[in-house]
Design a protein around this motif. Structure first.
Motif, PDB file in Angstrom:
ATOM      1  N   GLU A 158      67.054  60.002  -2.479  1.00  0.00           N
ATOM      2  CA  GLU A 158      66.442  61.230  -1.963  1.00  0.00           C
ATOM      3  C   GLU A 158      67.442  62.378  -2.047  1.00  0.00           C
ATOM      4  O   GLU A 158      68.578  62.255  -1.586  1.00  0.00           O
ATOM      5  N   ILE A 159      67.026  63.508  -2.628  1.00  0.00           N
ATOM      6  CA  ILE A 159      67.900  64.656  -2.820  1.00  0.00           C
ATOM      7  C   ILE A 159      67.431  65.834  -1.972  1.00  0.00           C
ATOM      8  O   ILE A 159      66.257  66.219  -2.032  1.00  0.00           O
ATOM      9  N   THR A 160      68.344  66.406  -1.192  1.00  0.00           N
ATOM     10  CA  THR A 160      68.062  67.647  -0.466  1.00  0.00           C
ATOM     11  C   THR A 160      68.976  68.739  -1.003  1.00  0.00           C
ATOM     12  O   THR A 160      70.207  68.617  -0.954  1.00  0.00           O
ATOM     13  N   VAL A 161      68.380  69.793  -1.553  1.00  0.00           N
ATOM     14  CA  VAL A 161      69.136  70.936  -2.037  1.00  0.00           C
ATOM     15  C   VAL A 161      69.241  71.949  -0.902  1.00  0.00           C
ATOM     16  O   VAL A 161      68.242  72.311  -0.282  1.00  0.00           O
ATOM     17  N   LEU A 162      70.463  72.397  -0.632  1.00  0.00           N
ATOM     18  CA  LEU A 162      70.708  73.357   0.443  1.00  0.00           C
ATOM     19  C   LEU A 162      71.270  74.648  -0.138  1.00  0.00           C
ATOM     20  O   LEU A 162      72.208  74.617  -0.934  1.00  0.00           O
ATOM     21  N   HIS A 163      70.690  75.782   0.273  1.00  0.00           N
ATOM     22  CA  HIS A 163      71.289  77.080  -0.040  1.00  0.00           C
ATOM     23  C   HIS A 163      71.434  77.862   1.253  1.00  0.00           C
ATOM     24  O   HIS A 163      70.480  77.988   2.029  1.00  0.00           O
TER      25      HIS A 163
ATOM     26  N   LEU B 253      67.124  70.123 -12.283  1.00  0.00           N
ATOM     27  CA  LEU B 253      66.839  68.947 -11.472  1.00  0.00           C
ATOM     28  C   LEU B 253      65.399  68.490 -11.645  1.00  0.00           C
ATOM     29  O   LEU B 253      64.491  69.327 -11.725  1.00  0.00           O
ATOM     30  N   PRO B 254      65.160  67.177 -11.672  1.00  0.00           N
ATOM     31  CA  PRO B 254      63.778  66.683 -11.754  1.00  0.00           C
ATOM     32  C   PRO B 254      62.966  67.170 -10.558  1.00  0.00           C
ATOM     33  O   PRO B 254      63.432  67.117  -9.411  1.00  0.00           O
ATOM     34  N   ALA B 255      61.772  67.638 -10.808  1.00  0.00           N
ATOM     35  CA  ALA B 255      60.965  68.242  -9.743  1.00  0.00           C
ATOM     36  C   ALA B 255      60.511  67.245  -8.692  1.00  0.00           C
ATOM     37  O   ALA B 255      60.252  67.608  -7.553  1.00  0.00           O
ATOM     38  N   SER B 256      60.429  65.976  -9.054  1.00  0.00           N
ATOM     39  CA  SER B 256      59.804  64.998  -8.161  1.00  0.00           C
ATOM     40  C   SER B 256      60.721  64.426  -7.094  1.00  0.00           C
ATOM     41  O   SER B 256      60.258  63.713  -6.208  1.00  0.00           O
ATOM     42  N   CYS B 257      62.012  64.702  -7.148  1.00  0.00           N
ATOM     43  CA  CYS B 257      62.916  63.953  -6.271  1.00  0.00           C
ATOM     44  C   CYS B 257      63.736  64.807  -5.322  1.00  0.00           C
ATOM     45  O   CYS B 257      64.690  64.317  -4.730  1.00  0.00           O
ATOM     46  N   HIS B 258      63.419  66.091  -5.179  1.00  0.00           N
ATOM     47  CA  HIS B 258      64.239  66.885  -4.283  1.00  0.00           C
ATOM     48  C   HIS B 258      63.417  67.874  -3.482  1.00  0.00           C
ATOM     49  O   HIS B 258      62.312  68.239  -3.859  1.00  0.00           O
ATOM     50  N   THR B 259      63.974  68.276  -2.345  1.00  0.00           N
ATOM     51  CA  THR B 259      63.409  69.340  -1.532  1.00  0.00           C
ATOM     52  C   THR B 259      64.464  70.427  -1.386  1.00  0.00           C
ATOM     53  O   THR B 259      65.660  70.179  -1.571  1.00  0.00           O
ATOM     54  N   VAL B 260      64.031  71.648  -1.068  1.00  0.00           N
ATOM     55  CA  VAL B 260      64.944  72.772  -0.914  1.00  0.00           C
ATOM     56  C   VAL B 260      64.954  73.213   0.546  1.00  0.00           C
ATOM     57  O   VAL B 260      63.897  73.420   1.148  1.00  0.00           O
ATOM     58  N   THR B 261      66.155  73.340   1.107  1.00  0.00           N
ATOM     59  CA  THR B 261      66.325  73.816   2.470  1.00  0.00           C
ATOM     60  C   THR B 261      67.123  75.112   2.438  1.00  0.00           C
ATOM     61  O   THR B 261      68.188  75.168   1.821  1.00  0.00           O
ATOM     62  N   LEU B 262      66.609  76.152   3.080  1.00  0.00           N
ATOM     63  CA  LEU B 262      67.295  77.438   3.155  1.00  0.00           C
ATOM     64  C   LEU B 262      67.833  77.647   4.559  1.00  0.00           C
ATOM     65  O   LEU B 262      67.147  77.382   5.549  1.00  0.00           O
ATOM     66  N   ARG B 263      69.072  78.101   4.654  1.00  0.00           N
ATOM     67  CA  ARG B 263      69.683  78.427   5.937  1.00  0.00           C
ATOM     68  C   ARG B 263      70.416  79.760   5.795  1.00  0.00           C
ATOM     69  O   ARG B 263      70.727  80.201   4.686  1.00  0.00           O
ATOM     70  N   SER B 264      70.710  80.389   6.913  1.00  0.00           N
ATOM     71  CA  SER B 264      71.521  81.602   6.902  1.00  0.00           C
ATOM     72  C   SER B 264      72.739  81.387   7.780  1.00  0.00           C
ATOM     73  O   SER B 264      72.676  80.669   8.785  1.00  0.00           O
ATOM     74  N   GLY B 265      73.870  81.981   7.379  1.00  0.00           N
ATOM     75  CA  GLY B 265      75.081  81.839   8.171  1.00  0.00           C
ATOM     76  C   GLY B 265      76.255  81.418   7.322  1.00  0.00           C
ATOM     77  O   GLY B 265      76.440  81.896   6.202  1.00  0.00           O
ATOM     78  N   THR B 266      77.057  80.495   7.853  1.00  0.00           N
ATOM     79  CA  THR B 266      78.259  80.018   7.178  1.00  0.00           C
ATOM     80  C   THR B 266      77.954  78.726   6.430  1.00  0.00           C
ATOM     81  O   THR B 266      77.539  77.749   7.051  1.00  0.00           O
ATOM     82  N   PRO B 267      78.154  78.691   5.108  1.00  0.00           N
ATOM     83  CA  PRO B 267      77.785  77.495   4.344  1.00  0.00           C
ATOM     84  C   PRO B 267      78.412  76.208   4.871  1.00  0.00           C
ATOM     85  O   PRO B 267      77.732  75.192   5.021  1.00  0.00           O
TER      86      PRO B 267
END
Length: 216
Positions: A113-118, A152-166
């Motif tokens: 399971e992949i979680t992409v964080l920005h 990245l393959p579309a089927s295996c990740h979600t994108v999480t957005l946050r604000s602040g200090t990485p």
């Protein structure tokens, strides 16, 4: 056959074994008391996929000069380590997204399971972000289209957005939602550079996989 070279310790070997399982590689161990120069030479073999070492062995010399990715294992890592969830922080540059793409595809193919964080701040937030109900979905679609879909393959990740200090958000998510952090980085540690990498590597509760964005 691809190999994973591990500088021996119980926890480092457990992490290497888990990585070998999902990447279909073979684990090759070297002594814990090997010098940095000898470990670097071992990583230079053309069949080496990545290296694994503990944080206690001082990873920065290797990390700055290795042409292959390096996994740094914190002392609290369990001896029965399993790799099921990976956190991939992206800084919004194509260099970082491209650097991690091949490795993340291997994880995806193995069912990880992949979680992409920005994480953005007041200087990188989209215009009109004060209208969050409207801005957030649009910005998420734009970020996904630019930095996820091409790499990245579309089927295996979600994108999480946050604000602040990485660094703070990376550690927060890692503590509860990941078994491994994957970071693309420039291998430069001059003053003012790699702040997020420094902070993450020094305090992460899970192993950190550092992937060079450019050849060493």
């Amino acid at each position: 056959m691809n190999t994973i070279v591990v500088r021996m310790s119980e926890t480092a070997f457990a992490v290497a074994a888990a990585l070998a399982k999902v990447t279909d590689a073979e684990v090759v161990s070297v002594p814990a008391d090997i010098s940095a120069e000898e470990f670097a030479r071992a990583l230079g073999d053309p069949d080496v996929l990545l290296g694994v070492m503990t944080r206690a062995h001082g990873p920065w010399v290797i990390a700055q000069h290795s042409a292959v990715p390096l996994v740094v294992v914190p002392p609290e890592t369990s001896g029965d380590y399993a790799l099921e969830r990976v956190l991939v922080p992206l800084d919004g540059t194509e260099e970082a997204a491209q650097a991690i793409s091949e490795t993340v595809r291997l994880f995806c193919a193995a069912g990880v399971e992949i979680t992409v964080l920005h994480v953005f701040d007041q200087n990188t937030a989209p215009a009109h972000w004060d209208q969050a109900a409207h801005a957030r979905p649009a910005w998420e679609r734009e970020f996904h289209a630019r930095f996820c879909a091409p790499y990245l393959p579309a089927s295996c990740h979600t994108v999480t957005l946050r604000s602040g200090t990485p660094g703070a958000h990376i550690l927060d998510l890692a503590a509860t939602h990941s078994d491994l952090i994957v970071l693309g980085w420039s291998q430069h540690l001059t003053e003012g550079r790699a702040r997020t990498v420094r902070h993450t590597l020094s305090a992460a509760p899970v192993p950190v996989l550092l992937i060079p964005t450019t050849p060493a």
